[in-house]
Design a protein around this motif. Structure first.
Motif, PDB file in Angstrom:
ATOM      1  N   ALA A  43       0.801  -1.230   0.000  1.00 34.67           N
ATOM      2  CA  ALA A  43       0.000   0.000   0.000  1.00 34.67           C
ATOM      3  C   ALA A  43       0.835   1.283   0.000  1.00 34.67           C
ATOM      4  N   PRO A  44       1.884   1.413   0.820  1.00 35.56           N
ATOM      5  CA  PRO A  44       2.660   2.666   0.787  1.00 35.56           C
ATOM      6  C   PRO A  44       3.319   2.926  -0.562  1.00 35.56           C
ATOM      7  N   VAL A  46       2.250   1.854  -3.555  1.00 38.07           N
ATOM      8  CA  VAL A  46       1.204   2.197  -4.526  1.00 38.07           C
ATOM      9  C   VAL A  46       0.735   3.625  -4.299  1.00 38.07           C
ATOM     10  N   GLU A  47       0.589   3.999  -3.045  1.00 36.31           N
ATOM     11  CA  GLU A  47       0.160   5.363  -2.725  1.00 36.31           C
ATOM     12  C   GLU A  47       1.194   6.386  -3.207  1.00 36.31           C
ATOM     13  N   THR A  48       2.466   6.077  -3.056  1.00 37.40           N
ATOM     14  CA  THR A  48       3.520   6.976  -3.524  1.00 37.40           C
ATOM     15  C   THR A  48       3.463   7.143  -5.039  1.00 37.40           C
ATOM     16  N   GLU A  50       0.806   6.782  -6.940  1.00 34.54           N
ATOM     17  CA  GLU A  50      -0.390   7.574  -7.268  1.00 34.54           C
ATOM     18  C   GLU A  50      -0.138   9.064  -7.021  1.00 34.54           C
ATOM     19  N   ARG A  51       0.527   9.383  -5.936  1.00 37.94           N
ATOM     20  CA  ARG A  51       0.854  10.790  -5.673  1.00 37.94           C
ATOM     21  C   ARG A  51       1.834  11.328  -6.707  1.00 37.94           C
TER      22      ARG A  51
END
Length: 122
Positions: A43-44, A46-48, A50-51
């Motif tokens: 998750a971290p 993937v979130e990075t 996306e940002r």
């Protein structure tokens, strides 16, 4: 010395010890737990990413140049671990060295600053 067991004998012995239904049910339970742990670990990252896509959109980075910036994000994520060991001046030098490496490849320093703040912070 007795002869070693062959593959066929090992499979038969395993099948006798472990009923098929119980083994399948246990494998399904393990898969559910493993999937949840995998998603929590990924998750971290993937979130990075996306940002990073949002930063690309905001700063108008062409699609042809995004690969180099993704490489910077990937290397900066390794610096996230260094942020636990280093702080202050030494961490700043690590980030500056990484930025200098990618500026030589033709990246914009302002975009690299945004990515370094995104990944490492500060």
């Amino acid at each position: 010395m007795p002869p070693s067991m062959g593959l066929k004998e090992r499979i038969e012995r395993f099948a006798a010890k472990h009923p098929t239904v119980r083994h399948r049910r246990k494998a399904r339970c393990d898969k559910d737990v493993a999937t949840k742990k995998y998603l929590e670990g990924v998750a971290p990252h993937v979130e990075t990413i996306e940002r990073a896509r949002n930063i690309f959109d905001n700063m108008g980075v062409p699609a042809a140049q995004q690969g180099v910036y993704y490489a910077f994000v990937q290397k900066a994520q390794k610096l996230r671990k260094a942020a636990l060991r280093h702080s202050g001046e030494s961490l700043r030098k690590e980030i500056e060295n990484l930025k200098a490496e990618f500026v030589q490849k033709g990246c914009d320093p302002a975009i690299l600053d945004a990515f370094s703040k995104l990944v490492v912070g500060g």
